[in-house]
Design a protein around this motif. Sequence first.
Motif, mmCIF file in Angstrom:
data_model
loop_
_atom_site.group_PDB
_atom_site.id
_atom_site.type_symbol
_atom_site.label_atom_id
_atom_site.label_comp_id
_atom_site.label_asym_id
_atom_site.label_seq_id
_atom_site.Cartn_x
_atom_site.Cartn_y
_atom_site.Cartn_z
ATOM 1 N N VAL A 189 0.837 -1.208 0.000
ATOM 2 C CA VAL A 189 0.000 0.000 0.000
ATOM 3 C C VAL A 189 0.868 1.253 0.000
ATOM 4 C CG1 VAL A 189 -1.705 1.320 1.305
ATOM 5 C CG2 VAL A 189 -1.915 -1.161 1.148
ATOM 6 N N THR A 193 0.753 4.240 -2.743
ATOM 7 C CA THR A 193 0.263 5.571 -2.379
ATOM 8 C C THR A 193 1.198 6.677 -2.857
ATOM 9 O OG1 THR A 193 1.285 5.275 -0.187
ATOM 10 C CG2 THR A 193 -1.088 4.901 -0.370
ATOM 11 N N LEU A 199 -5.460 5.778 -1.745
ATOM 12 C CA LEU A 199 -5.336 4.528 -1.009
ATOM 13 C C LEU A 199 -5.084 4.764 0.465
ATOM 14 C CD1 LEU A 199 -3.219 2.350 -3.482
ATOM 15 C CD2 LEU A 199 -5.637 2.106 -2.927
#
Length: 290
Positions: A189, A193, A199
Motif C-alpha cells: 500500500v 500511495t 489509497l
Amino acid sequence: MDKSHAGNYWTTRIRPKTGWFDIDFKDLWHYKDLVWMLVKRDFTLIYKQTVLGPAWVVIQPMLTTLVFTVIFGNVAGLPTDGIPRFMFYMSGNIAWSYFANCLTQTSNTFISNRNLFGKVYFPRLCMPLSTVISQLINFFVQFAVFLGFVVYYALRPDSAVQPNWRLIALTPLMLLQLGMLGLGFGIIVSSMTTKYRDLSLLVSFGVHLWMYATPVAYPASLVAERYPQLLGVYMINPMTPLIELFRSAYLGSACYYLNYYWLSIAITVLVFVLGVILFSHVEKTFMDTV
C-alpha cells in the motif's frame, strides 16, 4: 602509471540500481542500531504527553474486548464455540490488533517520512521494519495479560479453556506470520500511495471491513455451518486460519483448520515477497512523485 589503465586500479565502483529487487539485506543488518533507535522513537512518540502512558497498551484491547463481549456476545448472541466470551474476543483482538497496526502504520512509510528520506541515506526498509518490531513489543505486553487470564480460566473446575500444547509450540511461527503479513500488505500500500494518494484514505476503512471478514467477532465454525459452500473462499483470507489456530492453541477450541493454515502461510510468503519487490522498485523514484 599509464592513464589509459588507471581504471583497472579502482577498488570501489558505484553503479545505479536498476533491477526490481535491489535490497541489500547485509546493508540492512549493518543499520540494526538505527532500527532499534527508531523502535524506541516510535514507542516514545505514541505515549508522550499521555496521562496513563504505556498503560494504554493494555487498556485499549481490554476496552475493545469488553465492547465486543457486550455487543456481539450479549446483544447479538453470536456463538463462541463454548469458550467464555471474554476470552474468545480477547484472543481474536490481540492477534488482529498486531496485524492491523503493522499494516496501517507501515502503509504510510513513504508519505510520512519523505522529508527524512530526502536528506540522508539509509536502507528505507528500516522504517517499516522498526514499526513491526515496536508493535511486537506492544503485542507481548498484551499477550502477557492474556496469558494471565488463560491461566485463571484454565485452573477453574470444569473450565472450557484447555490450552493445546502442541499448537502452542507454533506460536513463534504464528507471530512471524502476523508480522510478515502486516508488513507485506503495508509496504504494498505504501508503494502504491506514492502515485495514488486515495489509497491512504481507504486503508483504515478497509482494515475494519477486513476484520469483519475474519473470525474475530465470531467463530469460523459459524460460516462452516451456515455457508459450507463458501468455506473454501472464506479461508482464502490468510488471517482466518491464523486467528482460528491462535485461538485453538491457547483456549482449546476444537475448531481449527490446519490444512488451510498451510495455504495461509503460502499466501503470506507471496504477499511479503511481492511487497519487498515493489518496495525495492518504488524507493528509487518515489521522491519524484510524493
